[in-house]
Design a protein around this motif. Sequence first.
Motif, PDB file in Angstrom:
ATOM      1  N   GLN A 358       0.838  -1.211   0.000  1.00 49.20           N
ATOM      2  CA  GLN A 358       0.000   0.000   0.000  1.00 49.20           C
ATOM      3  C   GLN A 358       0.866   1.253   0.000  1.00 49.20           C
ATOM      4  O   GLN A 358       0.595   2.204  -0.739  1.00 49.20           O
ATOM      5  CB  GLN A 358      -0.921   0.009   1.222  1.00 49.20           C
ATOM      6  CG  GLN A 358      -2.151  -0.856   1.074  1.00 49.20           C
ATOM      7  CD  GLN A 358      -3.141  -0.615   2.207  1.00 49.20           C
ATOM      8  OE1 GLN A 358      -3.202   0.470   2.774  1.00 49.20           O
ATOM      9  NE2 GLN A 358      -3.909  -1.637   2.540  1.00 49.20           N
ATOM     10  N   ARG A 361       2.451   1.543  -3.310  1.00 46.48           N
ATOM     11  CA  ARG A 361       1.454   1.399  -4.377  1.00 46.48           C
ATOM     12  C   ARG A 361       1.879   0.346  -5.389  1.00 46.48           C
ATOM     13  O   ARG A 361       1.869   0.561  -6.605  1.00 46.48           O
ATOM     14  CB  ARG A 361       1.201   2.748  -5.037  1.00 46.48           C
ATOM     15  CG  ARG A 361       0.829   3.817  -4.011  1.00 46.48           C
ATOM     16  CD  ARG A 361       0.530   5.137  -4.623  1.00 46.48           C
ATOM     17  NE  ARG A 361      -0.787   5.127  -5.253  1.00 46.48           N
ATOM     18  CZ  ARG A 361      -1.328   6.195  -5.827  1.00 46.48           C
ATOM     19  NH1 ARG A 361      -0.673   7.334  -5.852  1.00 46.48           N
ATOM     20  NH2 ARG A 361      -2.503   6.131  -6.377  1.00 46.48           N
ATOM     21  N   PRO A 364      -1.251  -2.087  -8.053  1.00 40.16           N
ATOM     22  CA  PRO A 364      -2.518  -1.393  -7.809  1.00 40.16           C
ATOM     23  C   PRO A 364      -3.685  -2.200  -8.357  1.00 40.16           C
ATOM     24  O   PRO A 364      -3.515  -2.998  -9.280  1.00 40.16           O
ATOM     25  CB  PRO A 364      -2.349  -0.079  -8.580  1.00 40.16           C
ATOM     26  CG  PRO A 364      -1.325  -0.378  -9.618  1.00 40.16           C
ATOM     27  CD  PRO A 364      -0.400  -1.377  -9.005  1.00 40.16           C
ATOM     28  N   GLU A 371     -10.864   3.180  -7.436  1.00 41.08           N
ATOM     29  CA  GLU A 371     -10.419   2.699  -6.130  1.00 41.08           C
ATOM     30  C   GLU A 371      -9.646   3.807  -5.425  1.00 41.08           C
ATOM     31  O   GLU A 371      -8.722   4.395  -5.989  1.00 41.08           O
ATOM     32  CB  GLU A 371      -9.519   1.470  -6.288  1.00 41.08           C
ATOM     33  CG  GLU A 371     -10.165   0.301  -7.004  1.00 41.08           C
ATOM     34  CD  GLU A 371     -10.953  -0.579  -6.068  1.00 41.08           C
ATOM     35  OE1 GLU A 371     -10.894  -0.354  -4.843  1.00 41.08           O
ATOM     36  OE2 GLU A 371     -11.634  -1.496  -6.565  1.00 41.08           O
ATOM     37  N   GLN A 373      -7.952   5.477  -1.507  1.00 39.35           N
ATOM     38  CA  GLN A 373      -7.399   5.211  -0.180  1.00 39.35           C
ATOM     39  C   GLN A 373      -7.471   6.482   0.645  1.00 39.35           C
ATOM     40  O   GLN A 373      -7.145   7.564   0.151  1.00 39.35           O
ATOM     41  CB  GLN A 373      -5.949   4.750  -0.297  1.00 39.35           C
ATOM     42  CG  GLN A 373      -5.276   4.457   1.046  1.00 39.35           C
ATOM     43  CD  GLN A 373      -3.844   3.987   0.869  1.00 39.35           C
ATOM     44  OE1 GLN A 373      -3.550   3.187   0.007  1.00 39.35           O
ATOM     45  NE2 GLN A 373      -2.945   4.516   1.684  1.00 39.35           N
ATOM     46  N   ASN A 379      -9.112   1.422   2.333  1.00 40.83           N
ATOM     47  CA  ASN A 379      -9.458   1.401   0.914  1.00 40.83           C
ATOM     48  C   ASN A 379     -10.974   1.399   0.714  1.00 40.83           C
ATOM     49  O   ASN A 379     -11.699   0.659   1.384  1.00 40.83           O
ATOM     50  CB  ASN A 379      -8.855   0.167   0.244  1.00 40.83           C
ATOM     51  CG  ASN A 379      -7.343   0.170   0.307  1.00 40.83           C
ATOM     52  OD1 ASN A 379      -6.707   1.228   0.278  1.00 40.83           O
ATOM     53  ND2 ASN A 379      -6.745  -1.003   0.402  1.00 40.83           N
ATOM     54  N   TYR A 453      -8.914  11.627  -0.268  1.00 37.81           N
ATOM     55  CA  TYR A 453      -8.579  10.313  -0.818  1.00 37.81           C
ATOM     56  C   TYR A 453      -7.524  10.467  -1.910  1.00 37.81           C
ATOM     57  O   TYR A 453      -7.412  11.518  -2.539  1.00 37.81           O
ATOM     58  CB  TYR A 453      -9.821   9.638  -1.405  1.00 37.81           C
ATOM     59  CG  TYR A 453     -10.953   9.507  -0.420  1.00 37.81           C
ATOM     60  CD1 TYR A 453     -11.053   8.389   0.414  1.00 37.81           C
ATOM     61  CD2 TYR A 453     -11.917  10.507  -0.293  1.00 37.81           C
ATOM     62  CE1 TYR A 453     -12.081   8.274   1.337  1.00 37.81           C
ATOM     63  CE2 TYR A 453     -12.939  10.400   0.633  1.00 37.81           C
ATOM     64  CZ  TYR A 453     -13.029   9.287   1.443  1.00 37.81           C
ATOM     65  OH  TYR A 453     -14.033   9.175   2.360  1.00 37.81           O
ATOM     66  N   ARG A 456      -5.963   4.885  -6.292  1.00 38.27           N
ATOM     67  CA  ARG A 456      -5.109   3.696  -6.265  1.00 38.27           C
ATOM     68  C   ARG A 456      -4.941   3.071  -7.647  1.00 38.27           C
ATOM     69  O   ARG A 456      -3.975   2.366  -7.888  1.00 38.27           O
ATOM     70  CB  ARG A 456      -5.704   2.658  -5.304  1.00 38.27           C
ATOM     71  CG  ARG A 456      -5.790   3.130  -3.856  1.00 38.27           C
ATOM     72  CD  ARG A 456      -6.461   2.083  -2.978  1.00 38.27           C
ATOM     73  NE  ARG A 456      -5.694   0.843  -2.959  1.00 38.27           N
ATOM     74  CZ  ARG A 456      -6.224  -0.367  -3.057  1.00 38.27           C
ATOM     75  NH1 ARG A 456      -7.527  -0.503  -3.225  1.00 38.27           N
ATOM     76  NH2 ARG A 456      -5.466  -1.441  -3.012  1.00 38.27           N
ATOM     77  N   ASN A 457      -5.901   3.279  -8.538  1.00 35.39           N
ATOM     78  CA  ASN A 457      -5.832   2.619  -9.853  1.00 35.39           C
ATOM     79  C   ASN A 457      -6.057   3.609 -11.002  1.00 35.39           C
ATOM     80  O   ASN A 457      -7.025   3.496 -11.761  1.00 35.39           O
ATOM     81  CB  ASN A 457      -6.855   1.482  -9.933  1.00 35.39           C
ATOM     82  CG  ASN A 457      -8.289   1.975  -9.775  1.00 35.39           C
ATOM     83  OD1 ASN A 457      -8.531   3.018  -9.154  1.00 35.39           O
ATOM     84  ND2 ASN A 457      -9.228   1.254 -10.345  1.00 35.39           N
TER      85      ASN A 457
END
Length: 508
Positions: A358, A361, A364, A371, A373, A379, A453, A456-457
Amino acid sequence: MKNIIPILALFFVFGFYPSTSSGQNIKQPIRGQIVLIFKNAPDNSYFIGKIGIKEKKSDYQISYIDDHLIHRGFNFKNVTMYDTLVIKTHRNFIELIHSYKGLSSMGYLIKNGDTVLFTYQGNKPWAQVLNRKVLSSEINYDYLVNERIRHDDYSAMTKYSHLSEFTKNPPPSFKEQFAMEKVQFEKESKVELAKTNYFLDSMRKANAISETYYNYQKINFIYSLHSLAFYYKWKFSDSLLKNNKFQDILFPTLTRENDTLLFYNYYREYISKKYNTLQLKVKKIKKIVTPNSFSTDYREVFDSICNWNNLYVKVKNYFLLQTMEYISQEYSESDFEKYTKKFRKEVKDTALLSYFEQKYRIDPPTSNELELQDIRGNNKTFKEILNSHKGKVVYVDFWASWCGACRANMPDSKKLDTAFGPKGVVFIYISMDVKLADWKECIQKIGLNENNYVIRNPKSSKMLEELEIYPIPRYLLYNKQGKLVHKNAPRPVATVEIRKLFDQYLLE
């Protein structure tokens, strides 16, 4: 007797009477967790420099080591009254570090099941256990040392460690002044340490501190003397150890069956001497950015740790994680990928691996969902967040710490949040940052709300692709039913336009 009177007087001023629940109606400790409550917490992460400029020196205002030997940090939200942190743990005690004036800190040994209230006198934290009777002079030991020994100043050791921050004279006399103050801070440290040791013993004699806490502080003190002798080569550290017969005290020993010592800062510093010794043994390589300077080859350090026989698993994991931090900062992407594979092969702790993946990263998620975090590492998908705010108008801000135009809109965004938040508009900030540290530092500086946030992707999210979010800043507006009503909403600086839209959708 002359020295004991002021110490006893201090006890009567601050009290070493048992602290009680203060009417919070907390009857029994809840085993398996520690609850920390902060009332009107100030920002203690900054140091005021020589010329009066605030400099950020502490990443987290509250930090501790979790049950997997992972360093965890917590920063206060922008609230006017109370902020709460719940720490899940199976250990008997958690060692908590509270930053103080940027360069300093205060430590607390908190028992499993405790609920602790922190109030503040200026910037200074004062702790009170709410669920059981505890000597206030015990849990606030560092506070009392700061008042009695340091007179609310930084310790001489802190000044020695940060000489450039405390050396008064500017160049060309800086070098000479630097050398003079180095000697001065070493002398002051000797006096401070002797007073601190006497103060701790006096507290125990006055029953102002329990035996458990006394032993914890005494071992902390002894280890600090050993560290000073090792790192700074201070001869007085050795003499203090000998004169007080500290060398005769048996230190707790780490075993495979009992590895709880690793959760204490003094012991991690103690074993870090082994890590430092290893660093000195490996070859030095030229730095890429500054070719004339040399640094430790941390790839070789990593390999040496892997081949280190009889090293306890948790110690090995701790050293490897520390080394991966250096590799991520100083070496190429291909080197980092190579050693990430090695790290995954060596480390079997799934929680530690998850934290590592995490943080950097790695791998991912590849889902079509957006997505995200949050600041504490949790998440969530954007859809889940949006659904949690059904019945409210949602204003989404896509931004990044490196985006000047994004940051320029933040003051107006905060004003709008203050005006429309109570009416039912939720402000959500979604960062495009790749480096989590940059994102976290920026939101703290800006002072945004808790709805923060990071993506993540970014490569697989269909939402980003379909809405053509780039370039940023970009703003979306959702109505109370969670329907996207403006896929390119006005920026916060366009105050009149966005206010009209807020009013319109609040009335629906």
